[in-house]
Design an enzyme around this catalytic site. Structure first.
Site, mmCIF file in Angstrom:
data_model
loop_
_atom_site.group_PDB
_atom_site.id
_atom_site.type_symbol
_atom_site.label_atom_id
_atom_site.label_comp_id
_atom_site.label_asym_id
_atom_site.label_seq_id
_atom_site.Cartn_x
_atom_site.Cartn_y
_atom_site.Cartn_z
ATOM 1 C CB SER A 1 5.463 9.977 11.598
ATOM 2 O OG SER A 1 4.616 10.097 10.471
ATOM 3 C CE LYS B 1 0.040 4.253 12.949
ATOM 4 N NZ LYS B 1 0.775 5.006 11.926
ATOM 5 N NE ARG C 1 -5.165 8.277 11.177
ATOM 6 C CZ ARG C 1 -4.495 7.476 10.359
ATOM 7 N NH1 ARG C 1 -5.112 6.923 9.327
ATOM 8 N NH2 ARG C 1 -3.234 7.226 10.572
ATOM 9 C CG ASP D 1 0.771 0.114 9.388
ATOM 10 O OD1 ASP D 1 0.462 0.946 10.255
ATOM 11 O OD2 ASP D 1 1.115 0.425 8.234
ATOM 12 C CE LYS E 1 -2.973 0.557 3.536
ATOM 13 N NZ LYS E 1 -2.932 1.808 4.312
ATOM 14 C CB SER E 2 3.806 2.286 2.006
ATOM 15 O OG SER E 2 3.243 2.224 3.282
ATOM 16 N NE ARG F 1 6.268 6.486 0.644
ATOM 17 C CZ ARG F 1 5.456 6.280 1.688
ATOM 18 N NH1 ARG F 1 4.341 5.584 1.537
ATOM 19 N NH2 ARG F 1 5.742 6.785 2.875
ATOM 20 N NE ARG G 1 -2.511 -1.945 8.434
ATOM 21 C CZ ARG G 1 -2.286 -2.316 7.178
ATOM 22 N NH1 ARG G 1 -2.496 -3.560 6.798
ATOM 23 N NH2 ARG G 1 -1.861 -1.442 6.277
HETATM 24 C C1 S3P Z 1 2.800 4.846 6.216
HETATM 25 C C2 S3P Z 1 3.389 5.179 7.396
HETATM 26 C C3 S3P Z 1 2.885 4.737 8.722
HETATM 27 C C4 S3P Z 1 1.894 3.597 8.594
HETATM 28 C C5 S3P Z 1 0.903 3.829 7.499
HETATM 29 C C6 S3P Z 1 1.599 3.988 6.165
HETATM 30 C C7 S3P Z 1 3.385 5.329 4.962
HETATM 31 O O1 S3P Z 1 2.233 5.817 9.348
HETATM 32 O O2 S3P Z 1 1.219 3.388 9.820
HETATM 33 O O3 S3P Z 1 -0.021 2.748 7.414
HETATM 34 O O4 S3P Z 1 2.980 4.858 3.874
HETATM 35 O O5 S3P Z 1 4.265 6.205 5.021
HETATM 36 P P1 S3P Z 1 3.041 6.900 10.248
HETATM 37 O O6 S3P Z 1 4.104 7.427 9.412
HETATM 38 O O7 S3P Z 1 2.017 7.914 10.631
HETATM 39 O O8 S3P Z 1 3.526 6.112 11.415
#
Ligand code: S3P
Length: 437
Positions: A167, A342, A123, A315, A22-23, A27, A392
């Site tokens: 983060s 979260k 959030r 996560d 996903k991350s 991107r 999750r």
């Molecule tokens: C993510 C960073 C994390 C993670 C999120 C995805 C990312 O969050 O919990 O699911 O893609 O950079 P934080 O950077 O707020 O910890």
């Protein structure tokens, strides 16, 4: 409201493939959108979260051709080629989409408004807005939360910023704004967090220097379109790593999983608990290490989870709480206050669900102590748990059915599709008795 009805089961087996990371998928769209030329993406995660990013970038003039569910071409517009969106950008449930976009949009010549669903609208966004304002950005939050308005400014200037929280989203937002800034932007992390932004920027030809905890880039560099093969998401694989470890019997392989060392805390923590996981490397994809993960049942034992591993498994902590429930003795998680902000307050929501199913636990402001069932002669009772719309949480309690002696009903499961479309089919194929109602 959708829910899962999960019958107890004891064994899991087979070969599993999980959807794309996903991350990394978010991107590819963001960096591909501001690159020169085309970016070809395979293994893309076509989940609700990433499709929200896709929609937002299309609304800013980025052409995205979808050839198949998981392969697409992003027609980059160049650093200054995005256009003003004609609508509010709705990022749905996706924290990554809104926070990284805030950074990227700080450098645009138009105003944009970003919002999301009720979870995202609760959030914190000031953690991103504050450093971006130090760079000269003009950002308004709504009591610190979305909707967020990003207004154009004449120039952004690089900053040297020490992150107050570990983060990756805040780090990435600052680096993306840094691409538009005069001079150098430096971010220092209090602990390592996922480095997909840095790796992918390099793949697009941007010079990014990393020196220990400091990451530095010079503004106004050109991104050049590239090819990215997105590996499977270790955060989705985590449910099957835990399932394979705690099942009564079974043996399986999760293929093609991204094993970037900033993401493998779940493997390290499970191994500290005694798990039997073998990492078999494959060829790297898109600058990211990839492996097949072989998992066998093991007798897990309770541990004090090292705080240094928490950001590397952030996560995966909800499903690690299920591993803790299966273990012999107590497992203590500390340094995990981030879980409270979260998609839900994951400490409180998991504690509530564990209590409903008969697992002893004690909440702390920054963690939880969980009493493992192994050696007690007890199993999980069935019952109803609330996921609070958190993907999750829903998937973690599905895995808990391997410890149960009665059905578990999990409420509010629609959002599983934000990260893991096809979860129910994959879980059923390897032996979990889950039905969606
Ligand atoms: C993510 C960073 C994390 C993670 C999120 C995805 C990312 O969050 O919990 O699911 O893609 O950079 P934080 O950077 O707020 O910890």
């Amino acid at each position: 409201m959708q829910f899962y009805e999960v019958q107890p089961s004891t064994s899991v087996a087979g070969t599993v493939r999980v959807p794309g990371d996903k991350s990394i998928s978010h991107r590819t769209l963001m960096l591909g959108g501001i690159a020169e030329g085309r970016t070809e993406v395979t293994g893309f995660l076509a989940s609700a979260d990433c499709l929200a990013t896709l929609d937002a970038f299309r609304a800013m003039g980025v052409g995205v051709d979808r050839h198949a569910e998981t392969s697409l071409t992003v027609h980059g517009r160049g650093l200054h080629g995005l256009s003003a969106p004609a609508k509010v950008l709705d990022m749905g449930n996706a924290g990554t989409a809104i926070r990284l976009s805030m950074g990227l949009l700080s450098g645009q010549r138009f105003e944009s408004v970003l919002t999301g669903d009720s979870s995202l609208r609760s959030r914190p966004m000031e953690r991103v807005a504050k450093p971006l304002r130090q760079m000269g950005a003009d950002i308004l939050t709504t009591d610190g939360k979305p909707p967020v308005t990003v207004r154009p400014v004449a120039t952004l200037s690089g900053i040297d910023y020490l992150l107050p929280v570990a983060s990756a989203q805040v780090k990435s937002a600052i680096l993306l704004a840094g691409l538009y800034a005069q001079g150098f932007t430096t971010v220092t992390e209090p602990a390592p967090t996922r480095d997909h932004t840095e790796r992918m920027l390099r793949g697009f030809g941007v010079q990014v220097e990393t020196d220990g905890a400091r990451i530095r880039l010079q503004g106004r560099q050109t991104l050049t379109g590239t090819r990215i093969d997105v590996p499977g998401d270790i955060s989705s694989a985590a449910f099957f790593l835990v399932a394979g470890s705690i099942a009564g019997s079974g043996d399986y392989v999760i293929e093609n999983v991204g094993v970037n060392p900033t993401r493998t805390g779940v493997i390290d923590i499970l191994k500290l608990m005694g798990a039997d996981i073998t990492v078999v490397p494959r060829a790297a994809q898109g600058g990211e290490p990839v492996a097949d993960l072989h998992v066998r049942r093991a007798e897990l034992r309770g541990i004090a989870v090292p705080e240094s591993l928490v950001p590397l498994a952030i996560d995966e902590l909800p499903v690690l709480f299920i591993a803790a429930a299966a273990a012999r003795g107590e497992t203590v998680f500390t340094g995990a206050a981030e879980l409270r902000v979260k998609e839900s307050d994951r400490l409180a929501v998991m504690a509530d669900g564990l209590t409903r199913l008969g697992v002893g636990n004690e909440l702390a402001p920054d963690g939880i102590r969980i009493e493992g069932l192994a050696g007690t002669g007890r199993r999980l009772g069935g019952g109803e748990v609330e996921s609070h719309g958190d993907h999750r949480i829903a998937m973690s309690f599905t895995v808990a059915s391997l410890l149960a002696d009665a059905p578990i009903r999990i409420r509010d499961t629609e959002n599983v599709g934000t990260s893991f479309p096809g979860f129910v089919a994959t879980a059923r194929a390897c032996g979990l008795q889950v039905e969606e109602r």
